[in-house]
Enzyme design. Structure first.
Site, PDB file in Angstrom:
ATOM      1  N   ASP A  43       0.823  -1.211   0.000  1.00  0.00           N
ATOM      2  CA  ASP A  43       0.000   0.000   0.000  1.00  0.00           C
ATOM      3  C   ASP A  43       0.859   1.263   0.000  1.00  0.00           C
ATOM      4  OD1 ASP A  43      -2.345  -1.381  -0.076  1.00  0.00           O
ATOM      5  OD2 ASP A  43      -2.825  -1.154   2.047  1.00  0.00           O
ATOM      6  N   LYS A  65      -3.793   3.290  -2.154  1.00  0.00           N
ATOM      7  CA  LYS A  65      -5.004   4.101  -2.217  1.00  0.00           C
ATOM      8  C   LYS A  65      -4.738   5.405  -1.495  1.00  0.00           C
ATOM      9  CE  LYS A  65      -7.806  -0.075  -1.780  1.00  0.00           C
ATOM     10  NZ  LYS A  65      -8.568  -0.907  -0.838  1.00  0.00           N
ATOM     11  N   MET A 178      -8.489   8.666   9.032  1.00  0.00           N
ATOM     12  CA  MET A 178      -8.961   9.146   7.726  1.00  0.00           C
ATOM     13  C   MET A 178     -10.050  10.212   7.884  1.00  0.00           C
ATOM     14  SD  MET A 178      -9.143   5.303   6.111  1.00  0.00           S
ATOM     15  CE  MET A 178      -9.971   4.724   7.617  1.00  0.00           C
TER      16      MET A 178
END
Length: 253
Positions: A43, A65, A178
């Site tokens: 990632d 991502k 996030m």
């Protein structure tokens, strides 16, 4: 249980948490598994130092991502792991933090289980534990908080709302993953459900890395703090944040 990957005749997948950023926080088992991998599927937040541990013969596949952009859709990542394992490869699925805390690791393993592919999980230090420790913010403290809640700042898959009333009225440290883009919404919901405007909060940017920054203020200031911070960042809300200046050991290292 330690699995000797070199003795396996069929593909095997190791789901590895790389930790929050500082490469020295990778576990010893994670280090060993990465060294043995034929394929590393990694990632965005995995550091270059950790990726360098892989063999120069290993196939390195980036599936990172970031906010509002997925390099590879999750369904394709799941299938990629299956395909590589069915080719008899020793696969490491390498994620930042811990794979089971907002990492979608469970979803990936469910797919592997459907194909009867063997796997193991190598836990990692999650961002909430690592970043707050490096910022001198204890998640719990007898004088401040007896519990901690990890909350995603993303919209839930089924559209359900967070129980804001329970979050605001609990004697807990609240950690939002996030949540940078949703900081105004988070502050508004917590204030609406009774949390004080003066409740200390912090945004930790690039937690545990050399470039770590901590933006500290009160809950009412959270949207303005977020304008100064960049992803990856973690939001911490709770009176434990008031200990930051006293316990900020990392800044002086």
């Amino acid at each position: 249980m330690t699995i000797n990957l070199t003795s396996l005749n069929h593909g095997f997948v190791s789901l590895v948490g790389a930790g929050p950023g500082d490469p020295d926080l990778l576990t010893v088992k994670g280090y060993r598994v990465i060294e043995q991998a034929d394929v590393v599927v990694y990632d965005r937040l995995v550091s270059a130092e950790i990726l360098a541990l892989a063999s120069n013969k290993a196939e390195m596949i980036y599936v990172g991502k970031k906010l509002d952009f997925h390099c590879v859709p999750q369904e394709q990542i799941n299938q990629l792991l299956v395909d590589k394992a069915l080719q008899g490869k020793r696969v490491v699925r390498l994620k930042g933090g811990d794979s089971f805390i907002f990492g979608r690791g469970g979803e990936e393993l469910e797919t592997l289980a459907e194909y009867n592919i063997r796997f193991e999980v190598v836990p990692g230090i999650t961002a909430a534990a690592g970043a707050t420790a490096y910022a001198g913010i204890p998640l719990t403290h007898r004088d401040h908080a007896q519990a901690v809640q990890f909350i995603t700042g993303h919209v839930q898959k089924d559209g359900k709302e967070i129980d804001w009333s329970a979050a605001a009225q609990s004697n807990s440290t609240l950690v939002f993953y996030m949540g940078l883009k949703q900081s105004g919404y988070i502050a508004d919901k917590l204030l609406t459900h009774g949390l004080s405007q003066e409740m200390p909060c912090a945004i930790i940017e690039n937690g545990t890395r050399r470039e770590q920054k901590v933006y500290r203020g009160n809950l009412v200031d959270l949207p303005n703090l977020a304008k100064r911070a960049q992803s990856p960042a973690l939001i911490v809300v709770g009176s434990v944040v008031s200990l930051h200046e006293k316990l900020d050991w990392f800044k002086s290292c």
